[in-house]
Structures are given as C-alpha cells and as structure tokens.
Design a protein around this motif. Structure first.
Motif, short mmCIF file in Angstrom:
data_model
loop_
_atom_site.label_atom_id
_atom_site.label_comp_id
_atom_site.label_asym_id
_atom_site.label_seq_id
_atom_site.Cartn_x
_atom_site.Cartn_y
_atom_site.Cartn_z
N LEU A 52 0.84 -1.20 0.00
CA LEU A 52 0.00 0.00 0.00
C LEU A 52 0.88 1.25 0.00
O LEU A 52 0.65 2.20 -0.75
N GLU A 53 1.90 1.22 0.82
CA GLU A 53 2.84 2.35 0.88
C GLU A 53 3.55 2.54 -0.45
O GLU A 53 3.86 3.67 -0.85
N ALA A 54 3.82 1.42 -1.13
CA ALA A 54 4.47 1.48 -2.44
C ALA A 54 3.46 1.75 -3.55
O ALA A 54 3.80 1.67 -4.73
N LYS A 55 2.23 2.06 -3.19
CA LYS A 55 1.15 2.42 -4.11
C LYS A 55 0.79 1.31 -5.09
O LYS A 55 0.36 1.55 -6.22
N VAL A 56 0.97 0.07 -4.67
CA VAL A 56 0.52 -1.08 -5.47
C VAL A 56 -0.98 -1.25 -5.22
O VAL A 56 -1.41 -1.28 -4.07
#
Lengths: 213, 213
Positions: free
Chosen positions: A25-29
């Motif tokens: 989520l943090e890596a915007k996946v």
C-alpha cells in the motif's frame, strides 16, 4: 462479515499478511495476485488462497487481490479498526522500549499508563507519561478505559500483579515475564518469551544453519 | 545421542519444557511423571511423552522422569551446553534491555558488543560494554568469535546491516526489526515481531476473551 472459528495457525499468519499488504500500500501497489504475494512472502500461493478464503473471497479470478481492500479487511479481523488503551507494568528498559514504540500507537494501541514497583522511578516521565507505583493500579484501571496490560517485569512481580489486573477487569495481557500466567478463560494472554526465542535460535544454529561452524 | 530431524513444533515446545524443568530443579524436585508435568504445563501427558520420545526414552515406566537428567539433556539438544558470543545492533531501549538481561548470560549467551548508527551513543557504556559505531562491525566480528547478532534497530538499518553480517560469517540472527530478512540457507533467523504479537492479542481479545467488553 460472518464470524466463524479460525484456526490458531491462520491467526498467527494474519499479521504477516497485514505487514506485507501495508508495505504494498505504501508502495502504491493497487492489486496483487496470490502468485506475486507468494513470491514476496515465501509462502505457497495455495496457502495464501486458503488462508484468505477464511474470510470470504477477497480475490477475484484473473484480477487478484485489491491491496487496499484486503489490508483494511484483515485489519478489521485483527481488531485494528478500533483503539485500545494499554498500560505497561514494569518500567525498565523493556517497558520503556514498548512505551517509545510509536508504531503501536499508529495501529491504535495507546499507552496511557506506566507502572513500576521501584519508588525511585515514581514520577519519572517517559514520552510524557508519568511512571506510577503499582499500588495505584486498581484505581487507575477503574478510572481509565484500560483494555490491555503489558507485563514487562520479573516473574514474581508478574505473578503478583496478574490477579489484581483480572479482578479489575483487564481482559488482555501481553506477557513478557519468564512465566506462564494462570487466568480465567475469558482473559487472553499473549506471551513473548524472549529467552525461549533465543533457545530456538541456538537449536537451529546447531542443527540447521552454520554447519561449518 | 543420535541426531534426527525434529519437527519445528517440537523445537518450539522444548524451551518451555526446559523452563518448567528448571523450576522443578530449583524447587529440588528429583523426579516427575508425565501426568504431573502435564498438570503443571497444561499439555496432555501423551503429548509430553511423544515430544520427549523424540530424544530417546528419558522416562522410565513407573518412575517417571529424572528432572536433572532431562533438564540437562534438553539443554544439550537446545545447544545450551556451550557458550555463544552475541552482539546487539541497535542500542536503543530494546537493545539495552537485551544487554541488561542477565538471564541470557546465565544460559551461555554472552553479549560482547553493542552497536548503533547514532554518533551520540558512541562510547556510552551499557553494563560495561561500550557502544560502537556500525562501521566497526566487520573488524569486530573478525577479531571476536561472534556467533549471534541481535537486530534491534529499525527496518531500513536492519536490511542494510544483514548482508554485512552474513559476509562476515554470522550464521545466526535474532531479528526484532519489523521486516523479514533475506539470508542464505545456512544462516538461521529467529524473528521476534512485537507488533505482530500485539495484533494476535487484539484478535484474541475480540474473538475469544473479553466477550463482555
């Protein structure tokens, strides 16, 4: 979502799914297949599908899992959609380490009280929380909504304070003391036995890893 | 004793047997039946017999187990009949808590080095051990016989330092960082993921215990 019995083994694995999904989520996946998750987590894809099926079909054939949705759902299952007031009993290094761990607060676990038996610590502040003496526990628990007590004190103190916690309504104990605790069935204990973890490491070092040494 | 593959589940339970036997030894109990041990440990007697049978017949029909013998044998199996040099990387509260834990030393785990990346901690002493900077790690490991490294630093630092440890011959990592570590097969990692433990507690609080709350 309907409630049903989930095996202990699955419950143990859920926080790890939650951690990986949080990283994604943090890596915007936005979405991920069970195969990709399997590669990342070093767990078989069928294990992942089986585990997550416990909570209804989060995944869609040919699409995979919606990361944000799955992250939030697992968070709810783990009870992370609410906040908890936690007290720490034993304000030595380990207790202070827990009190200083900001990530817990981010997850909804708020440390609202620190206790110790050592009068020299009375009134000392850790992250703005004043250390209180253990005899103030009953009143403190009554006056605040305390759900979780972490025990970071030696065994004799832990054994002594446990019935006091239970009598005053604490239903969840995070136990770092080198002992098991006897509690009624409606009280949950989660043990972190550091020396037992270290012994597992030495077993594995001698039997699996480090063959050359 | 002959070596054979022992299941992970048994290895996980061994330190707990060791703890109970140590308590019995301290209480000067000489022998114990699997039934008595079962009552104490809240494990079935047949589970106990099965677990301990993994290491040959410690028990004798009608006599039970010789506490001291069994304690020592399990100690040997766990690798506690030798000593280990351990370093701690990350000298915050958690690292200092581990360094101050005298029980580890009694079990043969000697903390011989403390490291950090924060220059303000350089030279500060904890239990007579001076905190060194992480860039001194390779030389320190080469010059001392270090077998175990405990990682009590945040995730990015843990990921950065792990390959350095492995390159310099460390074969056992006790990992407290909130991440999994990628290591070669002959390197053993034992994880202590505190926030995952706390999430299991909140799951259980919401699903098993504290029904009234």
């Amino acid at each position: 979502m309907e409630e049903h019995e989930i095996s202990k083994a699955v419950v143990k694995r859920l926080p790890r799914y939650y951690r990986y999904l949080g990283d994604l989520l943090e890596a915007k996946v936005e979405r991920i297949s069970s195969n990709e998750l399997s590669d990342m987590m070093n767990v078989t894809a069928s294990q992942i599908r089986q585990d997550l099926n416990n909570f209804g079909g989060f995944g869609q054939q040919g699409y995979g899992y919606n990361v944000k949705y799955l992250y939030n759902e697992i968070g709810k299952i783990l009870g992370l959609d609410r906040t908890y007031n936690m007290i720490i009993i034993g304000s030595g290094h380990l207790g202070q380490a827990l009190a200083n761990y900001v990530k817990f607060e981010k997850r909804g676990f708020r440390v609202i009280g620190l206790f110790d038996v050592n009068p020299r610590l009375e009134g000392v502040s850790v992250r703005g929380i004043e250390i209180r003496m253990v005899d103030e526990l009953p009143q403190f628990i009554r006056e605040h909504q305390v759900q979780i007590a972490a025990l970071t004190l030696p065994k004799p103190g832990a054994l002594e304070v446990t019935p006091v916690l239970v009598e005053n309504g604490i239903r969840a104990i995070w136990n770092f003391a080198h002992t098991d605790l006897n509690v009624p069935k409606d009280v949950v204990v989660q043990n972190v036995h550091l020396s037992e973890s270290l012994m597992q490491l030495s077993y594995n070092l001698n039997h699996i890893g480090g063959k050359g040494f």
